[in-house]
Design an enzyme around this catalytic site. Structure first.
Site, mmCIF file in Angstrom:
data_model
loop_
_atom_site.group_PDB
_atom_site.id
_atom_site.type_symbol
_atom_site.label_atom_id
_atom_site.label_comp_id
_atom_site.label_asym_id
_atom_site.label_seq_id
_atom_site.Cartn_x
_atom_site.Cartn_y
_atom_site.Cartn_z
ATOM 1 N N LYS A 69 0.876 -1.327 -0.084
ATOM 2 C CA LYS A 69 0.064 0.054 -0.241
ATOM 3 C C LYS A 69 0.763 1.377 0.003
ATOM 4 O O LYS A 69 0.431 2.028 -0.463
ATOM 5 C CB LYS A 69 -0.979 -0.022 1.156
ATOM 6 C CG LYS A 69 -2.130 -0.922 1.281
ATOM 7 C CD LYS A 69 -2.980 -0.665 2.350
ATOM 8 C CE LYS A 69 -3.636 -2.096 2.647
ATOM 9 N NZ LYS A 69 -4.773 -1.772 3.616
ATOM 10 N N ASP A 80 -6.460 13.326 -1.793
ATOM 11 C CA ASP A 80 -6.031 13.825 -0.380
ATOM 12 C C ASP A 80 -6.018 12.747 0.590
ATOM 13 O O ASP A 80 -5.385 12.745 1.631
ATOM 14 C CB ASP A 80 -7.230 14.962 -0.244
ATOM 15 C CG ASP A 80 -6.897 16.055 -0.900
ATOM 16 O OD1 ASP A 80 -5.857 16.293 -1.716
ATOM 17 O OD2 ASP A 80 -7.694 17.227 -0.871
ATOM 18 N N TYR A 221 -12.854 -8.316 11.676
ATOM 19 C CA TYR A 221 -14.376 -8.834 11.189
ATOM 20 C C TYR A 221 -14.087 -10.376 11.304
ATOM 21 O O TYR A 221 -14.979 -11.117 10.601
ATOM 22 C CB TYR A 221 -14.599 -8.378 9.855
ATOM 23 C CG TYR A 221 -13.565 -8.457 8.626
ATOM 24 C CD1 TYR A 221 -13.166 -9.902 8.066
ATOM 25 C CD2 TYR A 221 -12.612 -7.422 8.391
ATOM 26 C CE1 TYR A 221 -12.278 -9.829 7.231
ATOM 27 C CE2 TYR A 221 -11.597 -7.482 7.583
ATOM 28 C CZ TYR A 221 -11.414 -8.682 6.943
ATOM 29 O OH TYR A 221 -10.532 -8.838 6.059
HETATM 30 P P1 NAP Z 1 -1.320 -2.167 12.054
HETATM 31 O O1 NAP Z 1 -1.142 -1.029 11.094
HETATM 32 O O2 NAP Z 1 -0.477 -3.451 12.226
HETATM 33 O O3 NAP Z 1 -1.857 -1.837 13.493
HETATM 34 C C1 NAP Z 1 -2.113 -2.687 14.524
HETATM 35 C C2 NAP Z 1 -2.511 -2.001 15.667
HETATM 36 O O4 NAP Z 1 -2.857 -2.894 16.796
HETATM 37 C C3 NAP Z 1 -1.388 -1.115 16.453
HETATM 38 O O5 NAP Z 1 -2.083 0.020 16.875
HETATM 39 C C4 NAP Z 1 -0.796 -1.931 17.465
HETATM 40 O O6 NAP Z 1 -0.270 -1.333 18.583
HETATM 41 C C5 NAP Z 1 -2.201 -2.520 17.693
HETATM 42 N N1 NAP Z 1 -1.938 -4.003 18.380
HETATM 43 C C6 NAP Z 1 -1.403 -5.162 18.082
HETATM 44 N N2 NAP Z 1 -1.278 -6.170 18.966
HETATM 45 C C7 NAP Z 1 -1.600 -5.686 20.011
HETATM 46 C C8 NAP Z 1 -1.572 -5.877 21.286
HETATM 47 N N3 NAP Z 1 -0.992 -7.169 21.661
HETATM 48 N N4 NAP Z 1 -1.866 -5.149 22.480
HETATM 49 C C9 NAP Z 1 -2.185 -3.639 22.323
HETATM 50 N N5 NAP Z 1 -2.096 -3.371 20.921
HETATM 51 C C10 NAP Z 1 -1.628 -4.233 19.913
HETATM 52 O O7 NAP Z 1 -2.618 -2.696 11.471
HETATM 53 P P2 NAP Z 1 -3.916 -2.364 10.739
HETATM 54 O O8 NAP Z 1 -3.648 -2.339 9.399
HETATM 55 O O9 NAP Z 1 -4.243 -1.023 11.365
HETATM 56 O O10 NAP Z 1 -5.098 -3.324 11.051
HETATM 57 C C11 NAP Z 1 -5.797 -3.423 12.364
HETATM 58 C C12 NAP Z 1 -7.093 -4.308 12.351
HETATM 59 O O11 NAP Z 1 -7.972 -3.727 11.600
HETATM 60 C C13 NAP Z 1 -6.726 -5.580 11.819
HETATM 61 O O12 NAP Z 1 -7.402 -6.814 12.651
HETATM 62 C C14 NAP Z 1 -7.275 -5.557 10.300
HETATM 63 O O13 NAP Z 1 -7.934 -6.846 9.810
HETATM 64 C C15 NAP Z 1 -8.222 -4.496 10.662
HETATM 65 N N6 NAP Z 1 -8.821 -3.940 9.436
HETATM 66 C C16 NAP Z 1 -10.300 -4.067 8.918
HETATM 67 C C17 NAP Z 1 -10.501 -3.204 7.872
HETATM 68 C C18 NAP Z 1 -12.119 -3.614 7.518
HETATM 69 O O14 NAP Z 1 -12.412 -3.160 6.526
HETATM 70 N N7 NAP Z 1 -12.919 -3.906 8.287
HETATM 71 C C19 NAP Z 1 -9.792 -2.416 7.329
HETATM 72 C C20 NAP Z 1 -8.399 -2.257 7.739
HETATM 73 C C21 NAP Z 1 -7.912 -3.107 8.714
HETATM 74 P P3 NAP Z 1 1.519 -0.955 18.571
HETATM 75 O O15 NAP Z 1 1.434 0.472 17.751
HETATM 76 O O16 NAP Z 1 1.601 -0.691 20.067
HETATM 77 O O17 NAP Z 1 2.066 -1.933 17.886
#
Ligand code: NAP
Length: 278
Positions: A69, A80, A221
């Site tokens: 990405k 934007d 999800y």
């Molecule tokens: P990411 O960039 O890897 O960020 C992960 C986040 O989770 C960070 O804030 C991380 O904190 C936190 N985290 C992970 N393990 C943790 C733990 N054990 N304790 C506390 N905090 C923890 O991932 P992302 O792309 O944002 O995606 C996050 C989630 O959203 C995933 O489950 C993904 O599948 C979902 N998602 C869903 C959609 C949708 O369309 N529904 C779209 C995008 C993403 P740190 O910064 O401290 O590591």
């Protein structure tokens, strides 16, 4: 005149897990289009070449997923939203130009519009858990919709601070220990962490202090109903789930590539739900 089939794809590495072909395939059939949507497994070293030659590969546009990405943003002319989020997940050819956007922003807000109309007018702050890639899209969407204060709680406080630098004073970074004290003035709680996802540690929060008009939404999800959403429902709070966001974020790409704005129907939701639970 014989028109050639228009095609788009989702590019990732790996790519087998992507539900995008199921979603776009449903809309292609529903609208009776002469169109195709395929998976493309492209390793990082080959991504730039693939994207620069999208048309030669037979595509009018593409979704982009992990790990491409940020590179997609660099290789294209971002709008934007993509620029602000720092990542592009949707590409399209506009004449000779390769343009990009980030549809997680509208996926997030459209899902809330659908599930809880008028959500942005409820009094109180937004509270975003997490400060990763999806949190940037969520925060940008909240600012677009006029939410004045967004508390961002993250395990690694530096990443929450970085969000405040990126998006300005509407974003207030906070440590995880501040969470209980923030809940009583929260009208929208958003989980953007991977906590609560199948195979990840649980997300354990006492939702008791949230006001009765608060809305709870989870980007996770899998499972469809996370324990956070279950706890919110048990308290009688309005909720919006991660599958809704996944479906709504796909709308814009389809419109850009195929010229028809598709609907997120209950039939589509059921189709993807069945796939997720098998
Ligand atoms: P990411 O960039 O890897 O960020 C992960 C986040 O989770 C960070 O804030 C991380 O904190 C936190 N985290 C992970 N393990 C943790 C733990 N054990 N304790 C506390 N905090 C923890 O991932 P992302 O792309 O944002 O995606 C996050 C989630 O959203 C995933 O489950 C993904 O599948 C979902 N998602 C869903 C959609 C949708 O369309 N529904 C779209 C995008 C993403 P740190 O910064 O401290 O590591």
């Amino acid at each position: 005149m014989l028109l050639s089939t228009r095609a788009a794809c989702v590019i990732g590495w790996p790519i087998r897990h992507s539900r995008s072909p199921l979603i776009h395939g449903y809309w292609i059939r529903q609208h009776g289009l002469d169109a195709d949507y395929r998976r493309e497994a492209v390793e990082p070293a080959a991504f730039a070449d693939f994207v620069r030659n999208l048309s030669a590969h037979g595509y009018t546009g593409a979704n982009v997923t992990i790990p491409h990405k940020e590179m997609a943003l660099e290789l294209s002319e971002p709008d934007d939203r993509a620029r602000a989020v720092g990542a592009a997940n949707t590409l399209w050819l506009d004449g000779g130009r390769l343009r990009s956007t980030n549809t997680d922003v509208e996926g997030f807000t459209a899902n809330l519009d659908d599930a809880v109309p008028g959500w942005a007018q409820r009094s109180g702050d937004a509270l975003v858990l997490g400060a990763g890639g999806s949190a940037r899209a969520v925060v940008y969407g909240l600012i677009e919709r006029g939410v004045a204060r967004i508390n961002v709680v993250n395990r690694t406080i530096d990443r929450a601070n970085e969000l405040a630098r990126r998006f300005g004073p509407a974003v207030q970074p906070a440590d995880w220990s501040a969470l209980p004290g923030l809940l009583s003035n929260t009208s929208l709680l958003v989980n953007t962490t991977s906590l609560g996802m199948t195979g990840q540690p649980p997300l354990e929060i006492d939702l008791g202090p949230l006001p009765a008009h608060a809305i709870v939404t989870d980007l996770v999800y899998a499972p469809l109903k996370t324990s956070l959403l279950g706890a919110a429902e048990a308290r009688g709070l309005a909720t919006a789930d991660g599958l809704g966001m996944l479906l709504h974020q796909a709308v814009r790409g389809f419109e850009l590539w195929f010229g028809v704005r598709p609907q997120v129907t209950s039939e589509l939701r059921k189709l993807v739900e069945t796939d997720l639970t098998k």
